[in-house]
Design a protein around this motif. Structure first.
Motif, PDB file in Angstrom:
ATOM      1  N   GLY A 113       0.764  -1.257   0.000  1.00 40.30           N
ATOM      2  CA  GLY A 113       0.000   0.000   0.000  1.00 40.30           C
ATOM      3  C   GLY A 113       0.788   1.297   0.000  1.00 40.30           C
ATOM      4  N   GLU A 114       2.109   1.229   0.157  1.00 41.61           N
ATOM      5  CA  GLU A 114       2.886   2.480   0.261  1.00 41.61           C
ATOM      6  C   GLU A 114       2.652   3.406  -0.932  1.00 41.61           C
ATOM      7  OE1 GLU A 114       3.937  -0.515   0.931  1.00 41.61           O
ATOM      8  OE2 GLU A 114       5.360  -0.573   2.593  1.00 41.61           O
ATOM      9  N   GLU A 115       2.647   2.804  -2.128  1.00 36.87           N
ATOM     10  CA  GLU A 115       2.457   3.621  -3.341  1.00 36.87           C
ATOM     11  C   GLU A 115       1.039   4.174  -3.433  1.00 36.87           C
ATOM     12  OE1 GLU A 115       3.096   1.436  -6.927  1.00 36.87           O
ATOM     13  OE2 GLU A 115       4.888   2.585  -7.366  1.00 36.87           O
ATOM     14  N   ALA A 147      -1.735  -3.379   3.374  1.00 36.08           N
ATOM     15  CA  ALA A 147      -2.171  -2.172   2.670  1.00 36.08           C
ATOM     16  C   ALA A 147      -3.450  -1.623   3.309  1.00 36.08           C
ATOM     17  CB  ALA A 147      -2.392  -2.483   1.197  1.00 36.08           C
ATOM     18  N   ARG A 148      -4.395  -2.532   3.598  1.00 35.10           N
ATOM     19  CA  ARG A 148      -5.654  -2.086   4.207  1.00 35.10           C
ATOM     20  C   ARG A 148      -5.400  -1.452   5.567  1.00 35.10           C
ATOM     21  NH1 ARG A 148      -7.712  -7.038   2.292  1.00 35.10           N
ATOM     22  NH2 ARG A 148      -8.998  -6.667   0.451  1.00 35.10           N
ATOM     23  N   ALA A 149      -4.467  -2.040   6.321  1.00 37.50           N
ATOM     24  CA  ALA A 149      -4.176  -1.525   7.668  1.00 37.50           C
ATOM     25  C   ALA A 149      -3.518  -0.137   7.571  1.00 37.50           C
ATOM     26  CB  ALA A 149      -3.267  -2.500   8.405  1.00 37.50           C
ATOM     27  N   GLY A 150      -2.652   0.057   6.602  1.00 42.38           N
ATOM     28  CA  GLY A 150      -2.017   1.375   6.406  1.00 42.38           C
ATOM     29  C   GLY A 150      -1.183   1.831   7.589  1.00 42.38           C
ATOM     30  N   VAL A 151      -0.478   0.902   8.220  1.00 45.03           N
ATOM     31  CA  VAL A 151       0.372   1.237   9.373  1.00 45.03           C
ATOM     32  C   VAL A 151       1.804   0.813   9.035  1.00 45.03           C
ATOM     33  CG1 VAL A 151       0.793   0.846  11.835  1.00 45.03           C
ATOM     34  CG2 VAL A 151      -1.557   0.920  10.967  1.00 45.03           C
ATOM     35  N   ILE A 157       8.965   6.090   7.368  1.00 48.26           N
ATOM     36  CA  ILE A 157       8.333   7.399   7.154  1.00 48.26           C
ATOM     37  C   ILE A 157       9.405   8.478   6.982  1.00 48.26           C
ATOM     38  CG2 ILE A 157       6.869   9.162   8.284  1.00 48.26           C
ATOM     39  CD1 ILE A 157       5.230   6.835   7.194  1.00 48.26           C
ATOM     40  N   GLN A 158      10.553   8.275   7.633  1.00 51.05           N
ATOM     41  CA  GLN A 158      11.642   9.260   7.470  1.00 51.05           C
ATOM     42  C   GLN A 158      12.078   9.353   6.011  1.00 51.05           C
ATOM     43  OE1 GLN A 158      14.766   8.164  10.166  1.00 51.05           O
ATOM     44  NE2 GLN A 158      13.461   8.627  11.926  1.00 51.05           N
ATOM     45  N   ASN A 180       2.963   6.931  16.474  1.00 51.34           N
ATOM     46  CA  ASN A 180       2.857   6.504  17.866  1.00 51.34           C
ATOM     47  C   ASN A 180       3.642   5.225  18.073  1.00 51.34           C
ATOM     48  OD1 ASN A 180       1.777   7.090  20.322  1.00 51.34           O
ATOM     49  ND2 ASN A 180      -0.360   7.088  19.587  1.00 51.34           N
ATOM     50  N   TYR A 181       4.426   5.152  19.149  1.00 48.49           N
ATOM     51  CA  TYR A 181       5.150   3.924  19.489  1.00 48.49           C
ATOM     52  C   TYR A 181       5.893   3.314  18.300  1.00 48.49           C
ATOM     53  CZ  TYR A 181       2.302   4.217  23.669  1.00 48.49           C
ATOM     54  OH  TYR A 181       1.700   4.660  24.808  1.00 48.49           O
ATOM     55  N   GLY A 182       6.591   4.137  17.536  1.00 47.70           N
ATOM     56  CA  GLY A 182       7.426   3.615  16.454  1.00 47.70           C
ATOM     57  C   GLY A 182       6.674   3.253  15.184  1.00 47.70           C
ATOM     58  N   MET A 183       5.353   3.476  15.188  1.00 46.17           N
ATOM     59  CA  MET A 183       4.578   3.163  13.981  1.00 46.17           C
ATOM     60  C   MET A 183       3.812   4.411  13.534  1.00 46.17           C
ATOM     61  SD  MET A 183       5.351   0.017  13.512  1.00 46.17           S
ATOM     62  CE  MET A 183       4.265  -0.776  12.351  1.00 46.17           C
ATOM     63  N   ALA A 184       3.568   4.496  12.243  1.00 49.66           N
ATOM     64  CA  ALA A 184       2.798   5.626  11.708  1.00 49.66           C
ATOM     65  C   ALA A 184       1.545   5.093  11.026  1.00 49.66           C
ATOM     66  CB  ALA A 184       3.645   6.411  10.705  1.00 49.66           C
ATOM     67  N   ALA A 185       0.386   5.564  11.474  1.00 49.27           N
ATOM     68  CA  ALA A 185      -0.886   5.142  10.865  1.00 49.27           C
ATOM     69  C   ALA A 185      -1.307   6.215   9.861  1.00 49.27           C
ATOM     70  CB  ALA A 185      -1.943   4.973  11.938  1.00 49.27           C
TER      71      ALA A 185
END
Ligand SMILES: C[S@@+](CC[C@H](N)C(=O)[O-])C[C@H]1O[C@@H](n2cnc3c(N)ncnc32)[C@H](O)[C@@H]1O
Length: 282
Positions: A113-115, A147-151, A157-158, A180-185
């Motif tokens: 899902g990144e793209e 991809a659905r989760a998007g986390v 992210i950097q 949050n806590y090392g993850m990006a939603a």
């Protein structure tokens, strides 16, 4: 434990024929190099010492086959990968998509899902997202679940932020996710415009007319015949004057479809359909 890693191409071909007959998944048009690497990976990861054992398990343990299915394709992805490509998309394609009341985009081979989220963010920033539907498809159910989760890990992210700044130096990427806590939603509202679905480019057909088909770094794993088949599928999906975006290492140059497309931004592999499907001669 010794791993029988140099796999005989004939054995591999036999195995993919059997997988096709037994499980209905068709890997027969994948390049020998790609098959070799994926089955080697499975043998290492599951500690399978010989090809005979691998074959036996794939053909006689349905659960095992479904477990490894997600690993038979390469799913590497990245947000805003190839910033020049996205810049070209923003400058050359999005303004033309804006002329449609409700643009439809097919994002084939979307992996985790990144793209797709990169595209949705750029559409949102161009005030186009609210009227757009993105069909994001992949053969791999595990990748689609991500991809659905998007986390995503904030470490990725950097890199995405660096890429994004090359596209929109004054933009605010951080407003599209919560860390949050090392993850990006990724902002859930982006997902309201994305339909995720399993779709196999080898065996499934077109499901909608679209104005843009984006399929990057997927054709590279296919042999010439399968590449042609898949490009024809995209062509059938694209409306008159629709856009096709493929990966930087992919090209329409040697395709039968090449003459039916003009290069919009050659180095970014963005093409536009010259004539409608019905007028084309293969
Ligand atoms: C290397 S990833 C590319 C992901 C993304 N497009 C990008 O460039 O960042 C290739 C993707 O193609 C998908 N794929 C491979 N064979 C496919 C097929 N027959 N039908 C649909 N997707 C397929 C894989 O599951 C994988 O997610």
């Amino acid at each position: 434990m010794r791993f029988d890693l140099a796999l005989d191409p004939k054995d591999l071909q036999g195995l993919v024929d059997s997988i096709h007959q037994l499980h209905g998944y068709d890997f027969r048009g994948y390049t020998p190099h790609s098959l070799q690497r994926r089955f080697q990976f499975v043998m290492r990861r599951w500690g399978i010492p010989t090809f005979a054992t691998l074959r036996d398990r794939i053909l006689h343990e349905t659960g095992f086959f479904h477990e490894i299915l997600g690993h038979l394709t390469v799913t590497t992805s990245e947000m805003f990968r190839d910033p020049d490509f996205y810049r070209a998309l923003v400058q050359e394609v999005l303004p033309r998509l804006a002329t449609y009341p409700s643009p439809k985009i097919w994002h084939a081979g979307c992996s985790s899902g990144e793209e797709v989220y990169s595209l949705a963010i750029l559409l949102r920033e161009a005030n186009l997202l609210q009227n757009t539907i993105i069909y994001a498809t992949d053969i791999n159910p595990t990748a689609l679940g991500k991809a659905r989760a998007g986390v995503y890990p904030t470490a990725t992210i950097q890199k995405a932020t660096e890429n994004y700044r090359l596209i929109h130096p004054d933009g605010d990427f951080a407003r599209h996710y919560v860390a949050n806590y090392g993850m990006a939603a990724i902002d859930r509202r982006l997902r309201d415009h994305i339909v995720f679905a399993e779709h196999n480019l080898v065996t499934d057909s077109v499901f909608s007319e679209t104005q843009l088909v984006l399929c990057r770094n997927v054709l590279i794993y296919f042999d010439v015949a399968l590449r042609e088949r898949v490009l024809k599928l995209f062509d059938e999906s694209l409306c008159h004057r629709g856009f096709l975006a493929i990966g930087m290492k992919e090209s329409l140059q040697f395709s039968l479809l090449g003459p039916a497309y003009v290069e919009v931004v050659a180095q970014s592999r963005i093409y536009q359909k010259r004539i409608s499907c019905s007028q084309q001669k293969y």
